[in-house]
Design a protein around this motif. Structure first.
Motif, PDB file in Angstrom:
ATOM      1  N   TYR A 133      63.671  -8.800 -41.208  1.00 12.29           N
ATOM      2  CA  TYR A 133      63.434  -6.980 -40.804  1.00 12.29           C
ATOM      3  C   TYR A 133      64.453  -7.025 -39.705  1.00 12.29           C
ATOM      4  O   TYR A 133      64.966  -8.016 -38.597  1.00 12.29           O
ATOM      5  N   LEU A 134      64.760  -5.664 -39.223  1.00  4.22           N
ATOM      6  CA  LEU A 134      65.823  -5.349 -38.036  1.00  4.22           C
ATOM      7  C   LEU A 134      65.234  -4.738 -37.263  1.00  4.22           C
ATOM      8  O   LEU A 134      65.706  -5.621 -36.575  1.00  4.22           O
ATOM      9  N   HIS A 135      64.154  -4.851 -37.242  1.00  2.21           N
ATOM     10  CA  HIS A 135      63.428  -4.110 -35.709  1.00  2.21           C
ATOM     11  C   HIS A 135      61.767  -4.958 -35.611  1.00  2.21           C
ATOM     12  O   HIS A 135      61.262  -4.914 -36.594  1.00  2.21           O
ATOM     13  N   ARG A 136      61.370  -4.751 -34.402  1.00  5.91           N
ATOM     14  CA  ARG A 136      59.682  -5.613 -34.426  1.00  5.91           C
ATOM     15  C   ARG A 136      59.120  -4.399 -34.438  1.00  5.91           C
ATOM     16  O   ARG A 136      59.953  -2.878 -34.249  1.00  5.91           O
ATOM     17  N   LEU A 137      58.168  -4.367 -34.769  1.00  3.88           N
ATOM     18  CA  LEU A 137      57.109  -3.184 -35.067  1.00  3.88           C
ATOM     19  C   LEU A 137      55.596  -3.343 -33.783  1.00  3.88           C
ATOM     20  O   LEU A 137      55.444  -4.241 -33.595  1.00  3.88           O
ATOM     21  N   LEU A 138      55.694  -2.567 -33.119  1.00  3.84           N
ATOM     22  CA  LEU A 138      54.576  -2.378 -32.279  1.00  3.84           C
ATOM     23  C   LEU A 138      53.309  -1.499 -33.354  1.00  3.84           C
ATOM     24  O   LEU A 138      53.505   0.035 -33.152  1.00  3.84           O
ATOM     25  N   LEU A 139      52.414  -1.889 -33.275  1.00  6.06           N
ATOM     26  CA  LEU A 139      51.414  -1.212 -34.759  1.00  6.06           C
ATOM     27  C   LEU A 139      50.449  -1.043 -33.169  1.00  6.06           C
ATOM     28  O   LEU A 139      49.226  -1.695 -32.463  1.00  6.06           O
ATOM     29  N   LEU A 140      49.989   0.008 -32.636  1.00  9.04           N
ATOM     30  CA  LEU A 140      49.396   0.661 -31.719  1.00  9.04           C
ATOM     31  C   LEU A 140      48.138   1.502 -32.213  1.00  9.04           C
ATOM     32  O   LEU A 140      48.668   2.623 -32.613  1.00  9.04           O
ATOM     33  N   ILE A 141      46.904   0.852 -31.859  1.00  4.51           N
ATOM     34  CA  ILE A 141      45.754   1.755 -32.311  1.00  4.51           C
ATOM     35  C   ILE A 141      45.278   2.310 -31.381  1.00  4.51           C
ATOM     36  O   ILE A 141      44.113   1.237 -31.032  1.00  4.51           O
ATOM     37  N   ASP A 142      44.390   3.473 -30.744  1.00  7.61           N
ATOM     38  CA  ASP A 142      43.615   3.287 -29.873  1.00  7.61           C
ATOM     39  C   ASP A 142      42.465   4.288 -30.287  1.00  7.61           C
ATOM     40  O   ASP A 142      42.033   4.509 -31.555  1.00  7.61           O
ATOM     41  N   GLU A 143      41.485   3.858 -30.166  1.00  6.98           N
ATOM     42  CA  GLU A 143      39.637   4.106 -30.608  1.00  6.98           C
ATOM     43  C   GLU A 143      39.695   3.713 -31.614  1.00  6.98           C
ATOM     44  O   GLU A 143      39.765   3.827 -32.844  1.00  6.98           O
ATOM     45  N   LEU A 144      40.414   1.947 -31.887  1.00  4.82           N
ATOM     46  CA  LEU A 144      40.049   1.233 -33.446  1.00  4.82           C
ATOM     47  C   LEU A 144      38.806   1.555 -34.407  1.00  4.82           C
ATOM     48  O   LEU A 144      38.557   1.336 -35.281  1.00  4.82           O
ATOM     49  N   PRO A 145      37.504   1.229 -33.111  1.00  6.86           N
ATOM     50  CA  PRO A 145      36.392   1.448 -34.129  1.00  6.86           C
ATOM     51  C   PRO A 145      36.225   2.333 -34.853  1.00  6.86           C
ATOM     52  O   PRO A 145      35.320   2.861 -35.488  1.00  6.86           O
ATOM     53  N   SER A 146      37.119   3.612 -34.350  1.00  9.84           N
ATOM     54  CA  SER A 146      36.731   5.046 -34.922  1.00  9.84           C
ATOM     55  C   SER A 146      37.397   5.139 -36.240  1.00  9.84           C
ATOM     56  O   SER A 146      36.976   5.159 -37.219  1.00  9.84           O
ATOM     57  N   LEU A 147      37.714   4.011 -36.757  1.00 12.95           N
ATOM     58  CA  LEU A 147      38.087   3.558 -38.088  1.00 12.95           C
ATOM     59  C   LEU A 147      37.901   2.811 -39.266  1.00 12.95           C
ATOM     60  O   LEU A 147      37.579   2.829 -40.549  1.00 12.95           O
ATOM     61  N   LYS A 148      36.330   2.681 -38.620  1.00 14.87           N
ATOM     62  CA  LYS A 148      35.440   1.543 -39.036  1.00 14.87           C
ATOM     63  C   LYS A 148      35.512  -0.045 -39.045  1.00 14.87           C
ATOM     64  O   LYS A 148      36.733   0.000 -38.666  1.00 14.87           O
ATOM     65  N   LYS A 149      34.964  -0.895 -40.249  1.00 19.60           N
ATOM     66  CA  LYS A 149      35.827  -2.267 -40.611  1.00 19.60           C
ATOM     67  C   LYS A 149      36.712  -2.030 -41.197  1.00 19.60           C
ATOM     68  O   LYS A 149      36.550  -2.072 -42.651  1.00 19.60           O
ATOM     69  N   LEU A 150      38.288  -2.527 -40.863  1.00 23.12           N
ATOM     70  CA  LEU A 150      38.966  -2.498 -41.681  1.00 23.12           C
ATOM     71  C   LEU A 150      40.116  -3.792 -41.527  1.00 23.12           C
ATOM     72  O   LEU A 150      40.152  -4.463 -40.865  1.00 23.12           O
ATOM     73  N   GLU A 151      39.141  -4.192 -42.932  1.00 25.56           N
ATOM     74  CA  GLU A 151      38.952  -5.516 -43.324  1.00 25.56           C
ATOM     75  C   GLU A 151      40.891  -6.375 -43.156  1.00 25.56           C
ATOM     76  O   GLU A 151      41.494  -7.217 -42.348  1.00 25.56           O
ATOM     77  N   VAL A 152      42.032  -5.315 -43.629  1.00 30.84           N
ATOM     78  CA  VAL A 152      43.001  -5.895 -43.867  1.00 30.84           C
ATOM     79  C   VAL A 152      43.444  -5.967 -42.194  1.00 30.84           C
ATOM     80  O   VAL A 152      44.426  -6.837 -42.219  1.00 30.84           O
ATOM     81  N   LEU A 153      42.659  -5.283 -41.058  1.00 31.72           N
ATOM     82  CA  LEU A 153      44.067  -5.451 -39.751  1.00 31.72           C
ATOM     83  C   LEU A 153      43.070  -6.439 -39.172  1.00 31.72           C
ATOM     84  O   LEU A 153      43.188  -7.588 -38.494  1.00 31.72           O
ATOM     85  N   GLU A 154      41.874  -7.111 -39.641  1.00 30.85           N
ATOM     86  CA  GLU A 154      40.837  -8.302 -38.823  1.00 30.85           C
ATOM     87  C   GLU A 154      41.492  -9.404 -39.253  1.00 30.85           C
ATOM     88  O   GLU A 154      41.644 -10.127 -38.757  1.00 30.85           O
ATOM     89  N   ASP A 155      41.722  -9.441 -40.841  1.00 30.84           N
ATOM     90  CA  ASP A 155      42.450 -10.328 -41.519  1.00 30.84           C
ATOM     91  C   ASP A 155      44.200 -10.708 -40.619  1.00 30.84           C
ATOM     92  O   ASP A 155      44.213 -11.728 -40.852  1.00 30.84           O
ATOM     93  N   GLY A 156      44.615  -9.848 -40.652  1.00 29.04           N
ATOM     94  CA  GLY A 156      46.066  -9.839 -40.462  1.00 29.04           C
ATOM     95  C   GLY A 156      45.872  -9.889 -39.025  1.00 29.04           C
ATOM     96  O   GLY A 156      47.661 -10.430 -39.305  1.00 29.04           O
TER      97      GLY A 156
END
Length: 231
Positions: A123-146
């Motif tokens: 990759y050329l640039h790093r990425l900041l994955l900022l998620i406010d109010e994470l529980p509002s998305l409910k259980k997101l398995e791909v993020l928990e594992d990721g």
């Protein structure tokens, strides 16, 4: 045809070039092979799940894309993407946001290459994955594992939750979000369970304090005695 120009260079199950998305073609073949009653049941469930995309505003905004997800990390210039959902539309648009988050993580963290025993930066640039109010998305398995591996692909997750009970309610008692975060920032908690967790994680330390006391007559020019103790 999903790719009229053939630039995606898709191949069908027989290995021949195709302009139809192979996954969609495979799903269509599987549907045709089902019994009629089962097929009708599947179609009914699919229509219920896809009803969100029939809304004019959602349909208009998902009809086409003017950028690639890979641009977030591989464009010549750094790219920022902001997704803001009004509280009134949070529940209605949740499936769409969950789908996009799943696609983003899988697309930007596909496979890792190695050279001389070390990971190769792809990759050329790093990425900041900022998620406010994470529980509002409910259980997101791909993020928990990721959380265990996305750092190796140049992605740093910055997640916000209100307190520990909210996190456990969404991801369960055995949630791994907390352990998957290298750094944890906490403000004054309002819930005892959160406070006890923070206290336990802070640990116990030993502090030394020196006490000095003087004794003697108040009218004397010098004090008669000084004692020093350490706790």
């Amino acid at each position: 045809e999903h790719d009229p120009t053939g630039k995606m260079q898709w191949k069908d199950s027989s290995g021949h070039p195709t302009k139809t998305h192979p996954v969609i073609a495979g799903a269509a073949r599987a549907m045709l092979n089902k019994d009629e009653k089962e097929r009708n049941s599947v179609l009914s469930s699919a229509k219920t799940r896809l009803s969100l995309y029939a809304e004019p505003i959602v349909a208009r905004n998902t009809a086409h894309s003017d950028f690639c997800v890979s641009d977030l990390m591989n464009h010549d210039k750094p790219v920022s993407l902001y997704i803001v959902v009004p509280p009134s539309d949070k529940e209605r648009l949740r499936p769409l946001i969950r789908l996009f988050m799943t696609y983003l993580i899988k697309r930007l963290a596909p496979t890792m290459e190695f050279e001389d025993g070390h990971g190769v930066k792809n990759y050329l640039h790093r990425l900041l994955l900022l998620i406010d109010e994470l529980p509002s998305l409910k259980k997101l398995e791909v993020l928990e594992d990721g959380l265990a591996y996305i750092a190796g692909y140049g992605i740093t997750a910055f997640l916000f939750v209100q307190d520990l009970p909210q996190l456990k309610k969404t991801f369960g008692e055995q949630e791994s979000i907390t352990s998957g975060c290298q750094l944890r920032v906490a403000f004054a908690p309002n819930i005892l369970e959160t406070a006890e967790m923070l206290s336990g994680m802070t640990g116990i330390t030993t502090r030394k304090r020196q006490n000095v006391s003087y004794s003697g007559s108040r009218i004397s020019s010098m004090l008669g005695q000084m004692s020093v103790s350490e706790d």
